[in-house]
Design a protein around this motif. Structure first.
Motif, PDB file in Angstrom:
ATOM      1  N   ARG A  28     -18.234 -47.540  28.655  1.00 51.12           N
ATOM      2  CA  ARG A  28     -17.279 -46.661  27.988  1.00 51.12           C
ATOM      3  C   ARG A  28     -17.985 -45.733  27.016  1.00 51.12           C
ATOM      4  NH1 ARG A  28     -11.918 -50.083  26.474  1.00 51.12           N
ATOM      5  NH2 ARG A  28     -10.900 -48.054  26.566  1.00 51.12           N
ATOM      6  N   VAL A  29     -19.044 -46.214  26.385  1.00 56.59           N
ATOM      7  CA  VAL A  29     -19.818 -45.352  25.491  1.00 56.59           C
ATOM      8  C   VAL A  29     -20.462 -44.232  26.295  1.00 56.59           C
ATOM      9  CG1 VAL A  29     -21.871 -45.222  24.022  1.00 56.59           C
ATOM     10  CG2 VAL A  29     -20.238 -47.070  23.702  1.00 56.59           C
ATOM     11  N   PHE A  30     -20.975 -44.574  27.476  1.00 55.37           N
ATOM     12  CA  PHE A  30     -21.579 -43.545  28.324  1.00 55.37           C
ATOM     13  C   PHE A  30     -20.535 -42.492  28.695  1.00 55.37           C
ATOM     14  CE2 PHE A  30     -22.423 -41.903  32.620  1.00 55.37           C
ATOM     15  CZ  PHE A  30     -23.583 -41.204  32.330  1.00 55.37           C
ATOM     16  N   ARG A  31     -19.355 -42.968  29.112  1.00 55.98           N
ATOM     17  CA  ARG A  31     -18.321 -42.036  29.585  1.00 55.98           C
ATOM     18  C   ARG A  31     -17.729 -41.203  28.453  1.00 55.98           C
ATOM     19  NH1 ARG A  31     -13.743 -44.996  32.034  1.00 55.98           N
ATOM     20  NH2 ARG A  31     -12.791 -43.916  30.277  1.00 55.98           N
ATOM     21  N   ARG A  32     -17.505 -41.828  27.297  1.00 51.18           N
ATOM     22  CA  ARG A  32     -16.802 -41.113  26.224  1.00 51.18           C
ATOM     23  C   ARG A  32     -17.735 -40.400  25.246  1.00 51.18           C
ATOM     24  NH1 ARG A  32     -11.917 -41.920  24.534  1.00 51.18           N
ATOM     25  NH2 ARG A  32     -12.500 -40.012  23.484  1.00 51.18           N
ATOM     26  N   ILE A  33     -18.963 -40.900  25.078  1.00 52.47           N
ATOM     27  CA  ILE A  33     -19.858 -40.310  24.076  1.00 52.47           C
ATOM     28  C   ILE A  33     -21.021 -39.566  24.738  1.00 52.47           C
ATOM     29  CG2 ILE A  33     -21.272 -40.750  22.023  1.00 52.47           C
ATOM     30  CD1 ILE A  33     -18.396 -41.614  21.633  1.00 52.47           C
ATOM     31  N   THR A  34     -21.751 -40.264  25.605  1.00 48.86           N
ATOM     32  CA  THR A  34     -22.968 -39.668  26.157  1.00 48.86           C
ATOM     33  C   THR A  34     -22.653 -38.532  27.124  1.00 48.86           C
ATOM     34  OG1 THR A  34     -23.891 -41.885  26.043  1.00 48.86           O
ATOM     35  CG2 THR A  34     -25.211 -40.222  27.155  1.00 48.86           C
ATOM     36  N   LEU A  35     -21.827 -38.825  28.120  1.00 50.05           N
ATOM     37  CA  LEU A  35     -21.573 -37.840  29.176  1.00 50.05           C
ATOM     38  C   LEU A  35     -20.976 -36.531  28.654  1.00 50.05           C
ATOM     39  CD1 LEU A  35     -22.152 -37.592  32.125  1.00 50.05           C
ATOM     40  CD2 LEU A  35     -19.893 -38.509  32.645  1.00 50.05           C
ATOM     41  N   PRO A  36     -19.953 -36.574  27.781  1.00 50.44           N
ATOM     42  CA  PRO A  36     -19.398 -35.302  27.308  1.00 50.44           C
ATOM     43  C   PRO A  36     -20.444 -34.406  26.640  1.00 50.44           C
ATOM     44  CG  PRO A  36     -17.971 -37.101  26.669  1.00 50.44           C
ATOM     45  CD  PRO A  36     -19.216 -37.724  27.225  1.00 50.44           C
ATOM     46  N   GLN A  37     -21.408 -35.035  25.976  1.00 48.80           N
ATOM     47  CA  GLN A  37     -22.427 -34.224  25.316  1.00 48.80           C
ATOM     48  C   GLN A  37     -23.547 -33.848  26.260  1.00 48.80           C
ATOM     49  OE1 GLN A  37     -23.274 -35.396  21.141  1.00 48.80           O
ATOM     50  NE2 GLN A  37     -22.432 -37.268  21.969  1.00 48.80           N
TER      51      GLN A  37
END
Lengths: 275, 356
Positions: free
Chosen positions: A183-192
């Motif tokens: 979820r961190v990847f999807r919500r934090i990493t990927l958007p940036q």
């Protein structure tokens, strides 16, 4: 602090001459190519008036249509596959603690940039020939996979650069606030990461669209892409049709670069509006 | 609440090994403002990150409300962090940032909305709820980071030097604000700082750290008035160190003989052996400047005027320097001049015998 004049390269003797020569060498041939794509005559060297006939002729040429569609399919599939692989590779090489053999992995990811393309092409030709004999499959996937492979380093570089520039604290803050790794990847990493992913995908797309050497070796009969079709045409009579196709390819590349520039620009948070 | 026993963290191996935490044991109580104070590199941030779950200790145990949490990843621990650079998510609005933790906990939408509203209210950021995080000032970002960490109502809030990026005036305001938030929410705060004044004004208890070890744990007054070690006495405020000889110890009261030959009763940690050379620490404002013939005599070397108070630098007869601080009074006439023979004295029980 005043800028030191002696360090301004534009003031060095001979700089304007070198710069102008470089620009002429780079852009004059391309300008001529574009200009002659509008030639009314059959020549690519003698101007006979303005016409769009070669664009029409290219558009109506079934072989061009066929090659264009194939090129787009291959470039789309290859850029999606290469970008996905590049995202995973970039995450593994930036977000894990330094592991043994890190530099070997890094070199292997970037290998297609260093190995002569012709070597890869011959190797793939032999390898795929063996598979073709074993399976009997002669479809488009050989080309898609080959393109995916050599597009990975091009997609990898902007993604890795973006990941390295990102604040690791953000991902830690996400984990601290009950975000599981996915979820961190999807919500934090990927958007940036998105601008990097887009840049990588576009670069991969253009590189795939442009490839001649590997495609020429890997393709089965009747599997011409736009560049290999054009190469084939050059062996016969050259008409401004080739100029017209080239101009369209050039326009697509330029459009992609501009689109990318605008996308990343608007994606950045506006700074300095308030306080 | 948090029980930490013999926690050790070593980074690297072999000759490059660096021990960031060495056998640290501490108990942090429910609803306490607990501060880890020490110079940079003392291990305070490593300890904080171990509680958060970002650092795996080499050995030792840690329990939270009686449950062992060392094996749990950060996203399971009921602990939230306010990061030093705030680490706000740049692609989300202020409100989205604050709601992130609740969203990750899969709380109902209505509840998230309500809690975010309350949090915005708590940190006085309601009008800026839909701003991008880049469109608000440093102090406002600080409040959002606080609200974001408080929103899931963690059992413990960890704060990693959160005020260090703010200017002086804002820092003062936020110190009071943090204290208010802690008492209003009833959440245990663990606060990391290298600023002794910040630690003294805000904390219920302070742990002073150096070189991976906790040197002393106590209330601000206890730490300031009765430092256990030379490092603690030196790091927090200004201190005079006097070489002395221990005459006798009775519980916490130690009779010491100063180089001047006079004896005075001082405080010592209980259980201390009753003989040998010791160092006695005396705060400048706890000492008095007197005519010669006092506890220790010397020569006045310098007078430094600070506005609120005046510092008198005395060269003691034994060769040591001693500073006496006196609060300034209106219309007071300076009774001493540089070069005068003077005496220094302090009351029984003021001096503190330091651990070696």
């Amino acid at each position: 602090m005043a800028r030191s004049r002696s360090f301004d390269v534009r003031r060095q003797a001979g700089f304007p001459a070198v710069a102008i020569t470089c620009f002429i060498l780079l852009y004059l041939p391309i300008i001529l190519l574009v200009v002659y794509s509008f030639n009314a005559g059959k020549s690519i060297a003698i101007w006979e008036g303005f016409s769009l006939q070669w664009y029409v002729s290219a558009w109506e040429n079934e072989k061009v249509q066929d090659a264009t569609i194939r090129s787009l399919i291959i470039a789309t599939c290859a850029s999606v596959i290469a970008t996905s692989a590049a995202v995973m590779a970039a995450l593994a090489t930036t977000r894990s603690p330094k592991f043994k053999g890190y530099s070997v992995v890094f070199a292997m990811i970037n290998q297609p940039l260093m190995i002569p393309e012709i070597v890869t092409a011959v190797a793939l030709l032999i390898f795929f020939a063996m598979i073709k004999v074993a399976t009997g499959y002669t479809g488009l996937w050989y080309l898609i996979l080959a393109h995916s492979a050599f597009c990975i380093p091009f997609a990898y570089m902007p993604i890795r650069a973006r990941l390295q520039g990102m604040d690791l604290n953000l991902e830690q803050a996400g984990a601290d606030l009950y975000g599981t790794p996915w979820r961190v990847f999807r919500r934090i990493t990927l958007p940036q990461l998105w601008p990097g992913v887009l840049a990588g995908a576009m670069l991969a797309f253009v590189i795939s669209l442009d490839d001649v050497v590997i495609t020429e070796f890997v393709k089965s009969a009747g599997q011409d892409t736009l560049p290999t079709y054009m190469l084939g045409q050059l062996r016969r009579v050259i008409t401004p049709e080739v100029n017209a196709i080239s101009t369209v390819l050039l326009a697509i590349s330029v459009a992609l670069v501009i689109a990318f520039y605008l996308l990343t620009k608007s994606g950045k948070p506006k700074q300095g509006d308030v306080q | 609440m948090i029980e930490i026993q013999n926690l050790t963290k070593t980074f690297g191996t072999g000759a490059e090994a660096f021990t960031a935490l060495s056998e640290v044991s501490v108990t942090i109580r429910q609803n306490e403002f607990f501060t880890l104070l020490g110079p940079s590199g003392c291990g305070k941030t490593t300890l904080l990150r171990t509680i958060a779950g970002f650092v795996d200790p080499t050995s030792g145990t840690m329990t939270l409300d009686g449950a062992d949490v060392l094996a749990s990843p950060p996203y399971v621990r009921p602990v939230n962090t306010v990061f030093q650079n705030y680490a706000l998510f740049p692609h989300m609005t202020v409100a989205e940032n604050i709601g992130f933790g609740l969203e990750m906990q899969d709380r109902p939408k209505a509840e998230i909305k309500q809690t975010v509203g309350e949090m915005l209210e708590l940190v006085q950021m309601t009008p800026l709820a839909n701003r991008a995080t880049s469109e608000i000032s440093g102090g406002q970002q600080q409040r959002v980071a606080l609200a974001r960490a408080l929103a899931p109502r963690p059992k413990v809030l960890l704060l990693d030097e959160p005020l260090s990026a703010l200017d002086f005036k804002l820092r003062k305001e936020m110190q009071i604000e943090l204290k208010r938030l802690q008492s209003e929410t009833g959440i245990t705060f663990v606060f990391v700082t290298h600023d002794q004044e910040e630690a003294l004004t805000m904390s219920d208890r302070i742990a002073v750290m150096n070189e991976g070890q906790i040197l002393q744990i106590g209330g601000p007054k206890e730490i300031y008035d009765h430092p256990a070690e030379r490092f603690v006495a030196d790091f927090i405020g200004e201190t005079n160190f006097l070489e002395a000889e221990l005459v006798s110890v009775d519980g916490e009261v130690a009779e010491t003989r100063l180089p001047s030959g006079k004896t005075i009763s001082t405080r010592a940690a209980s259980g201390r052996a009753g003989a040998g050379k010791v160092t006695v620490a005396v705060r400048p404002e706890h000492a008095l400047l007197e005519p010669p013939g006092a506890l220790i005599d010397g020569k006045l070397e310098n007078i430094v005027y600070f506005g609120t108070d005046t510092h008198y630098h005395v060269m003691l007869d034994g060769g040591a320097r001693f500073v006496v601080r006196r609060q300034n009074q209106p219309d007071a006439v300076e009774a001493y001049t540089i070069g005068d023979a003077v005496g220094v004295s302090f009351n029984p029980g003021v001096g503190q015998v330091l651990r070696d």
